[in-house]
Motif scaffolding. Structure first.
Motif, PDB file in Angstrom:
ATOM      1  N   HIS A 146       0.670  -1.187  -0.105  1.00 19.15           N
ATOM      2  CA  HIS A 146       0.007   0.061   0.031  1.00 19.15           C
ATOM      3  C   HIS A 146       0.989   1.250   0.062  1.00 19.15           C
ATOM      4  CE1 HIS A 146      -2.770  -2.918   1.390  1.00 19.15           C
ATOM      5  NE2 HIS A 146      -3.962  -2.319   0.899  1.00 19.15           N
ATOM      6  N   GLU A 147       1.197   1.606  -1.139  1.00 23.05           N
ATOM      7  CA  GLU A 147       2.096   3.196  -1.332  1.00 23.05           C
ATOM      8  C   GLU A 147       1.405   4.458  -0.640  1.00 23.05           C
ATOM      9  OE1 GLU A 147       3.282   3.392  -5.352  1.00 23.05           O
ATOM     10  OE2 GLU A 147       4.375   1.429  -5.317  1.00 23.05           O
ATOM     11  N   GLU A 148       0.117   4.271  -0.555  1.00 21.04           N
ATOM     12  CA  GLU A 148      -0.526   5.498  -0.130  1.00 21.04           C
ATOM     13  C   GLU A 148      -0.479   5.494   1.450  1.00 21.04           C
ATOM     14  OE1 GLU A 148      -3.802   2.088   0.478  1.00 21.04           O
ATOM     15  OE2 GLU A 148      -2.090   2.831  -0.856  1.00 21.04           O
ATOM     16  N   LEU A 149       0.051   4.487   2.282  1.00 21.45           N
ATOM     17  CA  LEU A 149       0.320   4.808   3.429  1.00 21.45           C
ATOM     18  C   LEU A 149       1.230   5.963   3.734  1.00 21.45           C
ATOM     19  CD1 LEU A 149       0.452   1.103   4.677  1.00 21.45           C
ATOM     20  CD2 LEU A 149      -1.416   2.578   5.074  1.00 21.45           C
ATOM     21  N   THR A 150       1.066   6.401   5.087  1.00 18.78           N
ATOM     22  CA  THR A 150       2.085   7.222   5.617  1.00 18.78           C
ATOM     23  C   THR A 150       3.332   6.864   5.558  1.00 18.78           C
ATOM     24  OG1 THR A 150       2.474   9.141   7.336  1.00 18.78           O
ATOM     25  CG2 THR A 150       1.368   6.909   7.870  1.00 18.78           C
ATOM     26  N   THR A 151       4.454   7.960   5.438  1.00 19.82           N
ATOM     27  CA  THR A 151       5.717   7.241   5.385  1.00 19.82           C
ATOM     28  C   THR A 151       6.358   7.670   6.715  1.00 19.82           C
ATOM     29  OG1 THR A 151       6.413   9.284   4.456  1.00 19.82           O
ATOM     30  CG2 THR A 151       5.989   7.191   2.942  1.00 19.82           C
ATOM     31  N   ASP A 152       5.930   8.561   7.497  1.00 21.70           N
ATOM     32  CA  ASP A 152       6.637   9.083   8.631  1.00 21.70           C
ATOM     33  C   ASP A 152       5.918   8.466   9.933  1.00 21.70           C
ATOM     34  OD1 ASP A 152       8.405  10.572   7.285  1.00 21.70           O
ATOM     35  OD2 ASP A 152       6.909  12.299   7.042  1.00 21.70           O
ATOM     36  N   PHE A 153       6.396   7.297  10.364  1.00 17.97           N
ATOM     37  CA  PHE A 153       5.937   6.807  11.436  1.00 17.97           C
ATOM     38  C   PHE A 153       6.705   5.850  12.099  1.00 17.97           C
ATOM     39  CE2 PHE A 153       4.709   3.812   8.364  1.00 17.97           C
ATOM     40  CZ  PHE A 153       5.113   2.417   8.685  1.00 17.97           C
ATOM     41  N   TRP A 154       6.887   5.801  13.375  1.00 15.62           N
ATOM     42  CA  TRP A 154       7.628   4.906  14.258  1.00 15.62           C
ATOM     43  C   TRP A 154       7.139   3.479  14.823  1.00 15.62           C
ATOM     44  CZ3 TRP A 154       7.399  10.024  14.185  1.00 15.62           C
ATOM     45  CH2 TRP A 154       8.372  10.757  13.818  1.00 15.62           C
ATOM     46  N   GLU A 155       5.932   3.399  15.109  1.00 13.45           N
ATOM     47  CA  GLU A 155       5.362   2.574  15.849  1.00 13.45           C
ATOM     48  C   GLU A 155       3.891   2.077  14.759  1.00 13.45           C
ATOM     49  OE1 GLU A 155       4.557   3.148  19.563  1.00 13.45           O
ATOM     50  OE2 GLU A 155       3.670   4.984  19.319  1.00 13.45           O
ATOM     51  N   ILE A 156       3.401   0.793  14.996  1.00 13.98           N
ATOM     52  CA  ILE A 156       2.191   0.412  14.602  1.00 13.98           C
ATOM     53  C   ILE A 156       1.260   0.318  15.632  1.00 13.98           C
ATOM     54  CG2 ILE A 156       0.984  -1.289  13.066  1.00 13.98           C
ATOM     55  CD1 ILE A 156       3.605  -1.730  11.655  1.00 13.98           C
ATOM     56  N   PHE A 157      -0.166   0.801  15.379  1.00 19.75           N
ATOM     57  CA  PHE A 157      -1.194   0.716  16.414  1.00 19.75           C
ATOM     58  C   PHE A 157      -1.707  -0.648  16.099  1.00 19.75           C
ATOM     59  CE2 PHE A 157      -0.093   5.103  15.987  1.00 19.75           C
ATOM     60  CZ  PHE A 157       0.119   5.469  17.298  1.00 19.75           C
ATOM     61  N   VAL A 158      -2.185  -1.376  17.300  1.00  9.82           N
ATOM     62  CA  VAL A 158      -3.121  -2.542  16.885  1.00  9.82           C
ATOM     63  C   VAL A 158      -4.326  -2.178  17.770  1.00  9.82           C
ATOM     64  CG1 VAL A 158      -3.155  -4.949  17.708  1.00  9.82           C
ATOM     65  CG2 VAL A 158      -0.903  -4.016  17.465  1.00  9.82           C
ATOM     66  N   VAL A 159      -5.304  -2.512  16.927  1.00  5.40           N
ATOM     67  CA  VAL A 159      -6.626  -2.211  17.346  1.00  5.40           C
ATOM     68  C   VAL A 159      -7.479  -3.453  17.456  1.00  5.40           C
ATOM     69  CG1 VAL A 159      -6.598   0.014  16.302  1.00  5.40           C
ATOM     70  CG2 VAL A 159      -7.314  -1.872  14.715  1.00  5.40           C
TER      71      VAL A 159
END
Length: 468
Positions: free
Chosen positions: A181-194
């Motif tokens: 998914h290229e549309e995802l944001t590129t600036d993040f350090w962690e992934i949220f689990v929901v």
């Protein structure tokens, strides 16, 4: 090969355009503006092109107000969304006013939601609506949602672009999702689990994802302890949480607990800087204190504060008027009484600065207010004794009047104690009344120490019979 040359290019830029403190050199700014004035847009663009967006933003701030539009026109293709995001608020607003709605919409669409909101929120309502109409539906919906939250709240500060995955996914599923998914944001350090209700239940650092075998469930490697930020929380409180818990990013939740955005530490750095400077300037009654603030706004803010201080000074003068007979009969009183009030004011300001900072950083709570009051009381007594002793010796050496020296010392001690107590009580009382102590405390403290300084010194002098 390019990896070797890039640092050399960066060093050339630093040498030519920036000084040792990473500020644009005056001669460079003059060269750019000279090219603009000569109508040589190509030369101006060649000079500015190597700069970082933050340095281009600084260039606009260093340019006289009446020449900023010409500069923007000359280097228009370099003034992109990243430059606007780094720009001073007042400078940015002036440039935005010169653009049409379509241009503003294009710029806002390229920015993270929080930066886009910062551009649009200060526009006139009609201009806002025109810009929003020119935006894509998804971008418009995100901006409108952000604008529905209170100013300076987490809802205005947060980014909507984040990565959230369900707990039942494996690490391999997450990696495939990120790559596909290229549309995802590129600036993040962690992934949220929901959970299925899109409520955050944990986080996974990117380092964990990259180092964990693909078949491991996310639920087995995620960290369940996390700091959640309510969407309506004030940005100053958000900054305090980031500072206290050493956060890099944090999930923002709505009233039902659903994940609606995230806040990252780069945004918090700006908030901490803004809030710290804001409290300092408010203590001085200087408004925003921004050198790019319109003169009429600055004058209006400062004059209002000065008028309040004028009223307080007149109250102090009325106290002096009560003892004009004693002053007339013993002129030396007039020489020393300003010292008593001035030193009391300085002592009160010291205590006030400490208390306002303690309140702003949540160091002062209902559980330690009494302890802080007693602490400042002890400090005030020690300061008063020290000042009184030095003042008594100094005044006796200069004036040779033992009675006057004793009265001077006692007045200094009394006013120092009053300064310490008022410096604690006033900001705490204002904070309890939901009034910003940084805005209103100074005038109360100054008035109290002036009045007490004159009253104690002249009153003691009268009782001692110095004016008799």
């Amino acid at each position: 090969m390019s990896d070797i040359e890039l640092p050399e290019v960066a060093e050339d830029i630093r040498h030519d355009e920036l000084d040792e403190d990473d500020r644009l050199k005056p001669e460079f700014v003059s060269a750019v503006l000279g090219a603009v004035e000569d109508g040589d847009a190509e030369a101006a663009r060649a000079l500015v092109e190597p700069l970082h967006p933050a340095d281009i933003a600084d260039l606009f701030e260093l340019t006289p107000e009446d020449r900023r539009r010409d500069l923007a026109a000359a280097i228009a293709d370099l003034v992109d969304a990243d430059v606007f995001a780094e720009m001073n608020d007042y400078v940015r607003e002036a440039l935005i006013d010169a653009l049409d709605a379509r241009q503003v919409a294009d710029i806002a669409s390229e920015l993270d939601t929080d930066d886009a909101v910062a551009i649009i929120e200060d526009m006139e309502p009609e201009d806002q609506r025109e810009v929003l109409r020119a935006m894509e539906p998804d971008d418009r919906a995100a901006i409108e949602e952000a604008l529905s939250y209170p100013e300076e709240s987490a809802g205005r500060l947060m980014q909507r672009d984040l990565v959230a995955v369900p707990e039942h996914w494996t690490v391999g599923d997450v990696l495939d999702y990120l790559r596909g998914h290229e549309e995802l944001t590129t600036d993040f350090w962690e992934i949220f689990v929901v959970d299925p209700g899109h409520r955050p239940i944990g986080t996974c650092a990117l380092s964990w994802i990259l180092r964990t075998p693909r078949g491991i469930p996310v639920g087995d490697v995620m960290k369940r302890e996390q700091t959640l930020i309510p969407v309506d929380m004030d940005q100053e409180e958000v900054a305090l949480r980031f500072q206290k818990y050493a956060l890099i990013s944090a999930a923002v939740t709505d009233a039902s607990g659903r994940l609606v955005g995230m806040i990252t530490v780069d945004d918090i750095v700006h908030i901490i800087q803004e809030e710290a400077g804001e409290d300092t300037l408010r203590l001085a009654g200087a408004g925003d204190g921004d050198i790019n603030e319109p003169i009429r706004v600055t004058v209006r803010t400062r004059v209002a504060w000065l008028v309040v201080n004028l009223g307080a000074t007149m109250l102090s003068a009325s106290v002096v008027g009560l003892f004009q007979g004693e002053i007339a009969r013993f002129a030396l009183l007039a020489a020393l009484m300003p010292i008593v009030s001035a030193l009391g004011g300085n002592a009160g300001t010291q205590t006030l600065a400490v208390m306002v900072r303690a309140i702003a950083t949540n160091q002062l709570t209902s559980s330690n207010t009494v302890r802080m009051l007693l602490r400042e009381f002890r400090i005030a007594i020690c300061n008063g004794i020290a000042l009184g002793a030095v003042g008594a010796v100094g005044s006796y050496v200069l004036l040779g009047n033992g009675g006057l020296s004793i009265v001077f010392a006692l007045a200094m001690m009394m006013n120092s104690v009053v300064a310490g107590l008022v410096g604690v009580v006033v900001p705490v009382a204002l904070d309890k009344a939901n009034v910003d102590p940084a805005v209103s405390s100074a005038v109360f403290v100054t008035t109290a120490t002036d009045v007490m300084g004159f009253l104690s010194f002249l009153g003691l002098a009268t009782l001692w019979g110095l004016g008799g």
